[in-house]
Design a protein around this motif. Structure first.
Motif, PDB file in Angstrom:
ATOM      1  N   PRO A 220       0.804  -1.225   0.000  1.00  0.00           N
ATOM      2  CA  PRO A 220       0.000   0.000   0.000  1.00  0.00           C
ATOM      3  C   PRO A 220       0.839   1.279   0.000  1.00  0.00           C
ATOM      4  N   ASP A 221       2.066   1.202   0.509  1.00  0.00           N
ATOM      5  CA  ASP A 221       2.947   2.369   0.545  1.00  0.00           C
ATOM      6  C   ASP A 221       4.356   1.894   0.185  1.00  0.00           C
ATOM      7  N   VAL A 222       4.789   2.170  -1.031  1.00  0.00           N
ATOM      8  CA  VAL A 222       6.065   1.671  -1.542  1.00  0.00           C
ATOM      9  C   VAL A 222       7.234   2.140  -0.686  1.00  0.00           C
ATOM     10  N   ARG A 223       7.311   3.418  -0.367  1.00  0.00           N
ATOM     11  CA  ARG A 223       8.446   3.937   0.407  1.00  0.00           C
ATOM     12  C   ARG A 223       8.498   3.318   1.797  1.00  0.00           C
ATOM     13  N   GLN A 224       7.351   3.210   2.455  1.00  0.00           N
ATOM     14  CA  GLN A 224       7.306   2.615   3.779  1.00  0.00           C
ATOM     15  C   GLN A 224       7.751   1.146   3.709  1.00  0.00           C
ATOM     16  N   ALA A 225       7.309   0.428   2.678  1.00  0.00           N
ATOM     17  CA  ALA A 225       7.693  -0.979   2.513  1.00  0.00           C
ATOM     18  C   ALA A 225       9.195  -1.106   2.265  1.00  0.00           C
ATOM     19  N   VAL A 226       9.747  -0.259   1.409  1.00  0.00           N
ATOM     20  CA  VAL A 226      11.183  -0.316   1.116  1.00  0.00           C
ATOM     21  C   VAL A 226      11.986  -0.039   2.384  1.00  0.00           C
ATOM     22  N   ASP A 227      11.587   0.965   3.130  1.00  0.00           N
ATOM     23  CA  ASP A 227      12.287   1.280   4.375  1.00  0.00           C
ATOM     24  C   ASP A 227      12.264   0.088   5.322  1.00  0.00           C
TER      25      ASP A 227
ATOM     26  N   HIS B  46       5.940   4.782  -6.877  1.00  0.00           N
ATOM     27  CA  HIS B  46       5.408   3.848  -7.878  1.00  0.00           C
ATOM     28  C   HIS B  46       6.005   2.455  -7.717  1.00  0.00           C
ATOM     29  N   ARG B  47       7.324   2.332  -7.817  1.00  0.00           N
ATOM     30  CA  ARG B  47       8.000   1.037  -7.724  1.00  0.00           C
ATOM     31  C   ARG B  47       9.411   1.217  -7.196  1.00  0.00           C
ATOM     32  N   SER B  48       9.957   0.112  -6.723  1.00  0.00           N
ATOM     33  CA  SER B  48      11.346   0.105  -6.317  1.00  0.00           C
ATOM     34  C   SER B  48      11.900  -1.291  -6.564  1.00  0.00           C
ATOM     35  N   GLN B  49      13.133  -1.345  -7.052  1.00  0.00           N
ATOM     36  CA  GLN B  49      13.810  -2.618  -7.245  1.00  0.00           C
ATOM     37  C   GLN B  49      14.764  -2.813  -6.075  1.00  0.00           C
ATOM     38  N   LEU B  50      14.673  -3.977  -5.444  1.00  0.00           N
ATOM     39  CA  LEU B  50      15.528  -4.304  -4.322  1.00  0.00           C
ATOM     40  C   LEU B  50      16.395  -5.502  -4.688  1.00  0.00           C
TER      41      LEU B  50
END
Length: 142
Positions: free
Chosen positions: A19-26, A44-48
């Motif tokens: 639901p929240d890309v930045r929060q999930a990435v963090d 929008h998206r992030s590659q990890l």
């Protein structure tokens, strides 16, 4: 396979909706030890990446939705060097531990966790090289 710096090098790349890309990435970088590789827009998206593996964190859009409470549609397995230490790190950052580190007859120590957004994860540490036939499996192709 041709290389492209805009796409992770891994052969299989799960795409998980949050639901929240930045929060999930963090959270994924802090709790599970992923490293952010490419950011696409602010939310929008992030590659990890993790070792030689990759994961894409995607936003909610059209028919893409995060898991619903009480519903398991997938689990992502990640190989780690020390499952017990990894489990404690994840627990310390709020992961819900579904199965404590457990040693299995197929030579792996695994634990299962759920992130705060509902995705389920299995982290696995190889303890020994065991032939599938030793525990009831069957080698189909080398």
């Amino acid at each position: 396979m041709q290389s492209n710096r805009s796409v992770p090098d891994a052969t299989v790349i799960p795409v998980l909706v949050y639901p929240d890309v930045r929060q999930a990435v963090d959270w994924l970088t802090t709790a599970f030890g992923f490293a952010e590789r490419v950011r696409i827009g602010e939310s929008h998206r992030s590659q990890l990446r993790f070792g030689d593996g990759a994961l894409i964190v995607a936003d909610v859009r059209r028919d893409r939705h995060p898991p619903r409470q009480g519903e398991v549609t997938h689990s992502v397995m990640v190989r780690v060097d020390d499952a017990r230490a990894h489990c404690e790190r994840a627990r310390g950052h709020g992961a819900r531990i579904l199965m404590e580190p457990t040693d299995f007859e197929y030579g792996e120590r695994q634990y299962e966790a759920q992130d705060p957004f509902g995705h389920q994860w299995t982290f696995t540490e190889t303890l020994s090289d065991v032939a599938p036939e030793e525990w009831g499996g069957e080698t189909v192709a080398p």
